[in-house]
Design a protein around this motif. Structure first.
Motif, PDB file in Angstrom:
ATOM      1  N   ASN A 139     -38.953 -86.028 -72.964  1.00  0.00           N
ATOM      2  CA  ASN A 139     -39.540 -86.562 -71.743  1.00  0.00           C
ATOM      3  C   ASN A 139     -39.891 -85.450 -70.755  1.00  0.00           C
ATOM      4  OD1 ASN A 139     -36.710 -86.051 -71.288  1.00  0.00           O
ATOM      5  ND2 ASN A 139     -36.856 -87.228 -69.396  1.00  0.00           N
ATOM      6  N   ALA A 140     -39.705 -84.192 -71.160  1.00  0.00           N
ATOM      7  CA  ALA A 140     -40.012 -83.069 -70.279  1.00  0.00           C
ATOM      8  C   ALA A 140     -41.508 -83.014 -69.969  1.00  0.00           C
ATOM      9  CB  ALA A 140     -39.563 -81.753 -70.918  1.00  0.00           C
ATOM     10  N   THR A 141     -41.847 -82.557 -68.764  1.00  0.00           N
ATOM     11  CA  THR A 141     -43.242 -82.469 -68.345  1.00  0.00           C
ATOM     12  C   THR A 141     -43.927 -81.277 -69.006  1.00  0.00           C
ATOM     13  OG1 THR A 141     -42.724 -81.066 -66.451  1.00  0.00           O
ATOM     14  CG2 THR A 141     -42.638 -83.464 -66.112  1.00  0.00           C
ATOM     15  N   SER A 142     -45.250 -81.277 -68.951  1.00  0.00           N
ATOM     16  CA  SER A 142     -46.016 -80.183 -69.564  1.00  0.00           C
ATOM     17  C   SER A 142     -45.687 -78.843 -68.922  1.00  0.00           C
ATOM     18  CB  SER A 142     -47.521 -80.464 -69.461  1.00  0.00           C
ATOM     19  OG  SER A 142     -47.897 -80.664 -68.115  1.00  0.00           O
ATOM     20  N   ASP A 143     -45.365 -78.834 -67.635  1.00  0.00           N
ATOM     21  CA  ASP A 143     -44.998 -77.578 -66.965  1.00  0.00           C
ATOM     22  C   ASP A 143     -43.716 -77.000 -67.555  1.00  0.00           C
ATOM     23  OD1 ASP A 143     -47.172 -77.594 -65.307  1.00  0.00           O
ATOM     24  OD2 ASP A 143     -46.120 -78.474 -63.595  1.00  0.00           O
ATOM     25  N   ILE A 144     -42.730 -77.866 -67.792  1.00  0.00           N
ATOM     26  CA  ILE A 144     -41.459 -77.413 -68.363  1.00  0.00           C
ATOM     27  C   ILE A 144     -41.662 -76.921 -69.796  1.00  0.00           C
ATOM     28  CG2 ILE A 144     -39.160 -78.175 -69.093  1.00  0.00           C
ATOM     29  CD1 ILE A 144     -39.149 -80.080 -66.714  1.00  0.00           C
ATOM     30  N   LEU A 145     -42.630 -77.516 -70.504  1.00  0.00           N
ATOM     31  CA  LEU A 145     -42.860 -77.170 -71.910  1.00  0.00           C
ATOM     32  C   LEU A 145     -43.783 -75.963 -72.094  1.00  0.00           C
ATOM     33  CD1 LEU A 145     -43.263 -80.760 -73.422  1.00  0.00           C
ATOM     34  CD2 LEU A 145     -41.277 -79.247 -73.594  1.00  0.00           C
ATOM     35  N   LYS A 146     -44.342 -75.438 -71.016  1.00  0.00           N
ATOM     36  CA  LYS A 146     -45.283 -74.308 -71.127  1.00  0.00           C
ATOM     37  C   LYS A 146     -44.748 -73.154 -71.962  1.00  0.00           C
ATOM     38  CE  LYS A 146     -48.381 -74.665 -67.164  1.00  0.00           C
ATOM     39  NZ  LYS A 146     -48.719 -74.132 -65.815  1.00  0.00           N
ATOM     40  N   PRO A 147     -43.477 -72.742 -71.769  1.00  0.00           N
ATOM     41  CA  PRO A 147     -42.976 -71.598 -72.549  1.00  0.00           C
ATOM     42  C   PRO A 147     -42.952 -71.838 -74.059  1.00  0.00           C
ATOM     43  CG  PRO A 147     -41.542 -72.044 -70.671  1.00  0.00           C
ATOM     44  CD  PRO A 147     -42.482 -73.202 -70.779  1.00  0.00           C
ATOM     45  N   PHE A 148     -43.087 -73.102 -74.486  1.00  0.00           N
ATOM     46  CA  PHE A 148     -42.999 -73.423 -75.907  1.00  0.00           C
ATOM     47  C   PHE A 148     -44.367 -73.615 -76.555  1.00  0.00           C
ATOM     48  CE2 PHE A 148     -39.174 -74.880 -73.787  1.00  0.00           C
ATOM     49  CZ  PHE A 148     -38.163 -74.405 -74.614  1.00  0.00           C
ATOM     50  N   LYS A 149     -45.436 -73.508 -75.783  1.00  0.00           N
ATOM     51  CA  LYS A 149     -46.766 -73.849 -76.301  1.00  0.00           C
ATOM     52  C   LYS A 149     -47.244 -72.901 -77.377  1.00  0.00           C
ATOM     53  CE  LYS A 149     -48.135 -76.599 -72.487  1.00  0.00           C
ATOM     54  NZ  LYS A 149     -49.001 -77.644 -72.231  1.00  0.00           N
ATOM     55  N   LYS A 150     -46.740 -71.671 -77.391  1.00  0.00           N
ATOM     56  CA  LYS A 150     -47.158 -70.710 -78.422  1.00  0.00           C
ATOM     57  C   LYS A 150     -46.181 -70.652 -79.592  1.00  0.00           C
ATOM     58  CE  LYS A 150     -49.652 -67.703 -75.204  1.00  0.00           C
ATOM     59  NZ  LYS A 150     -49.759 -66.324 -74.645  1.00  0.00           N
ATOM     60  N   SER A 151     -45.231 -71.573 -79.627  1.00  0.00           N
ATOM     61  CA  SER A 151     -44.172 -71.526 -80.647  1.00  0.00           C
ATOM     62  C   SER A 151     -44.637 -72.064 -81.998  1.00  0.00           C
ATOM     63  CB  SER A 151     -42.969 -72.356 -80.180  1.00  0.00           C
ATOM     64  OG  SER A 151     -43.323 -73.729 -80.102  1.00  0.00           O
ATOM     65  N   GLY A 152     -45.710 -72.832 -82.004  1.00  0.00           N
ATOM     66  CA  GLY A 152     -46.161 -73.459 -83.248  1.00  0.00           C
ATOM     67  C   GLY A 152     -45.573 -74.832 -83.468  1.00  0.00           C
ATOM     68  N   ILE A 153     -44.650 -75.259 -82.592  1.00  0.00           N
ATOM     69  CA  ILE A 153     -44.068 -76.598 -82.679  1.00  0.00           C
ATOM     70  C   ILE A 153     -45.033 -77.606 -82.071  1.00  0.00           C
ATOM     71  CG2 ILE A 153     -42.180 -78.080 -81.924  1.00  0.00           C
ATOM     72  CD1 ILE A 153     -40.399 -75.690 -81.754  1.00  0.00           C
ATOM     73  N   GLN A 154     -45.157 -78.763 -82.710  1.00  0.00           N
ATOM     74  CA  GLN A 154     -45.908 -79.855 -82.105  1.00  0.00           C
ATOM     75  C   GLN A 154     -45.080 -80.407 -80.949  1.00  0.00           C
ATOM     76  OE1 GLN A 154     -46.300 -83.399 -84.488  1.00  0.00           O
ATOM     77  NE2 GLN A 154     -47.937 -84.247 -83.232  1.00  0.00           N
ATOM     78  N   LEU A 155     -45.645 -80.448 -79.750  1.00  0.00           N
ATOM     79  CA  LEU A 155     -44.941 -80.894 -78.567  1.00  0.00           C
ATOM     80  C   LEU A 155     -45.445 -82.285 -78.184  1.00  0.00           C
ATOM     81  CD1 LEU A 155     -45.159 -77.595 -76.495  1.00  0.00           C
ATOM     82  CD2 LEU A 155     -43.238 -78.371 -77.897  1.00  0.00           C
ATOM     83  N   ILE A 156     -44.546 -83.250 -78.121  1.00  0.00           N
ATOM     84  CA  ILE A 156     -44.894 -84.621 -77.728  1.00  0.00           C
ATOM     85  C   ILE A 156     -44.056 -84.975 -76.500  1.00  0.00           C
ATOM     86  CG2 ILE A 156     -44.935 -87.049 -78.367  1.00  0.00           C
ATOM     87  CD1 ILE A 156     -45.260 -86.187 -81.266  1.00  0.00           C
ATOM     88  N   SER A 157     -44.744 -85.243 -75.394  1.00  0.00           N
ATOM     89  CA  SER A 157     -44.068 -85.592 -74.142  1.00  0.00           C
ATOM     90  C   SER A 157     -44.235 -87.077 -73.883  1.00  0.00           C
ATOM     91  CB  SER A 157     -44.643 -84.772 -72.982  1.00  0.00           C
ATOM     92  OG  SER A 157     -43.928 -85.031 -71.798  1.00  0.00           O
ATOM     93  N   THR A 158     -43.114 -87.782 -73.702  1.00  0.00           N
ATOM     94  CA  THR A 158     -43.136 -89.219 -73.442  1.00  0.00           C
ATOM     95  C   THR A 158     -43.146 -89.471 -71.947  1.00  0.00           C
ATOM     96  OG1 THR A 158     -40.721 -89.399 -73.421  1.00  0.00           O
ATOM     97  CG2 THR A 158     -41.838 -89.604 -75.555  1.00  0.00           C
ATOM     98  N   PRO A 159     -43.432 -90.718 -71.520  1.00  0.00           N
ATOM     99  CA  PRO A 159     -43.431 -91.043 -70.089  1.00  0.00           C
ATOM    100  C   PRO A 159     -42.086 -90.775 -69.438  1.00  0.00           C
ATOM    101  CG  PRO A 159     -44.477 -92.790 -71.351  1.00  0.00           C
ATOM    102  CD  PRO A 159     -43.838 -91.863 -72.348  1.00  0.00           C
TER     103      PRO A 159
END
Length: 249
Positions: A229-249
């Motif tokens: 449920n983390a926001t896109s801002d919190i997930l920014k450091p993981f965007k280059k990791s190669g993991i598929q990131l799915i953020s729920t409401p």
């Protein structure tokens, strides 16, 4: 009244009375009967209640140790959003690993009606999925009363005997450097399940993101998909990791 508020009120009334009717809910919530019927059908599909003619009855839930109940109840709404999304990726015929994490446990109501096989070391998961459409494979080994789970060498050997289409696991912390656990025993189970699965899902609420705990046991390549449920801002450091990131409401 939006869907989420209606669902919370329906489940609260069901918890209080054990039974609800479409007509009664429509009057109480000021909503059309066709909307209530659709809500009850969705909740029944998720395994949250049992439909009756004209309404629904409460699904009996297992009595769990208070310590585990308390942990499972933390961030319950966020965990349910995460698990509803995770359940959407589970298809009839899948073979899945479920670990003993409290977030993974919240997946159980959403998969009770799926024709799948679950391999697990979690006692609460076993109780939650008994008398459902799910076929259970129970991992053997040493019982940990605190975690309500099975661990040890026999457990990892058991896991190594099976192959799954998907694994759903939790962690105590995740940073761009890797995955963290508070226990080597739980980390060993996570590693074993991931090794025997085609696709590994990490389910964790935002309290675990950016948190480094006692033991770093793997890098991010262990998992394929992170649902949070983390926001896109919190997930920014993981965007280059190669993991598929799915953020729920």
């Amino acid at each position: 009244m939006n869907y989420q508020i209606r669902i919370q009120k329906i489940l609260a009334q069901l918890e209080a009375t054990g039974e609800v009717t479409i007509k009664g809910l429509a009057q109480t919530l000021g909503t059309a009967e066709i909307t209530i019927r659709r809500d009850l059908n969705q909740l029944a599909a998720d395994g949250m209640l049992s439909r009756t003619h004209g309404g629904a009855i409460k699904v009996n839930q297992p009595e769990l140790p208070h310590r585990f109940q308390n942990k499972a109840a933390v961030n319950q709404v966020a965990k349910d959003h995460i698990c509803r999304r995770a359940a959407a990726d589970i298809q009839d015929g899948d073979i899945i690993f479920l670990d003993c994490g409290s977030t993974v446990f919240r997946l159980c109501p959403f998969i009770r009606n799926k024709k799948i096989k679950v391999i697990t070391n979690s006692i609460p998961v076993i109780y939650a999925l008994q008398d459902s459409h799910v076929s259970l494979n129970i991992i053997g080994g040493e019982f940990d009363a605190t975690r309500q789970a099975i661990h040890g060498k026999m457990a990892t050997q058991h896991i190594a005997s099976y192959h799954a289409t998907k694994a759903f696991v939790g962690v105590d912390g995740i940073t761009p450097k890797g995955l963290f656990a508070n226990s080597e025993k739980e980390a060993t189970i996570t590693l074993a399940m991931a090794a025997q699965s085609r696709h590994t899902y990490l389910l964790c609420d935002d309290s675990k993101i950016g948190k480094a705990t006692y033991y770093q046991f793997a890098d991010l390549r262990l998992v394929h998909t992170l649902i949070t449920n983390a926001t896109s801002d919190i997930l920014k450091p993981f965007k280059k990791s190669g993991i598929q990131l799915i953020s729920t409401p």
